[in-house]
Design a protein around this motif. Sequence first.
Motif, short mmCIF file in Angstrom:
data_model
loop_
_atom_site.label_atom_id
_atom_site.label_comp_id
_atom_site.label_asym_id
_atom_site.label_seq_id
_atom_site.Cartn_x
_atom_site.Cartn_y
_atom_site.Cartn_z
N PHE A 183 0.48 -1.00 0.09
CA PHE A 183 -0.10 0.09 -0.28
C PHE A 183 0.65 1.36 -0.02
O PHE A 183 2.18 1.32 0.59
CB PHE A 183 -1.39 0.86 1.31
N TYR A 290 7.26 2.64 6.15
CA TYR A 290 7.09 2.46 7.01
C TYR A 290 7.88 1.39 7.17
O TYR A 290 6.88 0.22 6.63
CB TYR A 290 6.12 3.01 7.22
N GLN A 309 2.46 7.82 12.77
CA GLN A 309 2.26 7.57 11.05
C GLN A 309 2.01 9.07 10.32
O GLN A 309 2.59 9.23 9.58
CB GLN A 309 1.35 7.02 10.77
N LEU A 326 3.73 2.40 2.62
CA LEU A 326 3.68 1.17 4.03
C LEU A 326 3.27 -0.33 3.58
O LEU A 326 2.91 -1.17 4.19
CB LEU A 326 1.79 1.51 4.61
N ILE A 329 0.54 -5.74 2.45
CA ILE A 329 -1.01 -5.68 2.49
C ILE A 329 -1.35 -7.62 2.10
O ILE A 329 -0.57 -7.86 1.58
CB ILE A 329 -2.40 -4.75 1.93
N LYS A 346 -3.93 1.03 6.51
CA LYS A 346 -3.24 1.59 5.54
C LYS A 346 -4.65 2.40 4.02
O LYS A 346 -3.86 3.03 4.28
CB LYS A 346 -3.20 0.64 5.16
N THR A 349 -5.33 6.29 4.54
CA THR A 349 -4.40 6.65 4.15
C THR A 349 -4.43 8.03 3.11
O THR A 349 -3.99 8.63 2.48
CB THR A 349 -3.02 6.68 4.29
#
Length: 379
Positions: A183, A290, A309, A326, A329, A346, A349
């Motif tokens: 993601f 991240y 975040q 990120l 997923i 996620k 965002t």
Amino acid sequence: MSRTSLRVQSISRAEHLAFIAARPSASHMQIPSWGDVKPDWRAESLGWIDEAGVLVGAGLALLRPLPRLKLKKYLAYLPEGPVIDWYAPDLVERWLDPMLAHLQALGAFSVKLGPPVAVRRWSADAVKAAIADPAAHRLRDAEPSSYDPRAFEVADRLRRSGWQQTESEGEEGFAAGQPRYVFQVPFAGRSLEEVHSGLNQQWRRNIKKAEKAGVKVVRGGYEDLPAFYGLYTETAERDRFIPRPLPYFQRMWNALNAEHPDRMRLYLAHHDGEILAAATMLTVGEHVWYSYGASTSRRREVQPNNAMQWRMMADAHELGAAVYDLRGITDTLEESNHLLGLLRFKVGTGGQAVEYVGEWDFPLNRVLQKALDLYMARR
């Protein structure tokens, strides 16, 4: 060697790093220092040299010996790489075949790589719709917001030349595998205010709630890694994954930041004298990840994860990031999947789910490849 062939050879770390630094971005697993993070593997910097003697491609190959074998034979792994022209029509003959020959000469019996080639993308709204659709069991069942036909051509070239697609879930040892679905939040051409307005209402509310509650997000140092690790092991138990040992993160910090002073950062979310959440952030060029996140179950109502975040996203934007990644997923959209909550987090965002072409294997020695498969099946 034909006129259009490239020569693949081992190059110095300095040459490798200079090549990466001259590009907008590359995976953090394709920089020279990543080899220092993986001491169980022998790291080799590879370079692709054209007819004029110019370095036109580079990659980090991690070599691991086959267990219980006296011969020095290796699995060669290029995670999320190499950094080459993946869309070249002569990808196999000009770029990959010389690499296979070089790695075989080094003792590789099998090669695994992960082309950094995105196939499909789903907007946050498309992912939310897919989660809500009872007919969609996996993300790939949902209509993508966009797709790149060139990626299908890359996969077709690999398949026709003998590369085999793998679906590896593991990360340890030989079951090395990187997520096929990630993601990402695009930053290029967007102000921080535009990024903030792209967050969903719940995210914006939680950031404000954390601020009012007095959550403070600060950057930590090497000495704060044990505090991060305490939260990380709690997270591992809660989310049912096997944690890496603390020395892994200490080695990562030392190796990456020795190569570039701001390659790896640590963020800590404090509230009333207690650290409630922590995360690591990695940067290579215009790509920011991240990387690892950790949090406690206590005081979740003050929303430390959203606050942390957002601070990381703001800092990444200030660094000039084109994308905030990120990482992995789940592709499964079933309510019973314990990772669905992380996907929803996620999605908040306002970014996009991205599917890559996945990882591919090329067995150079089928007998040893079979032995590896049997070894992995018994583990």
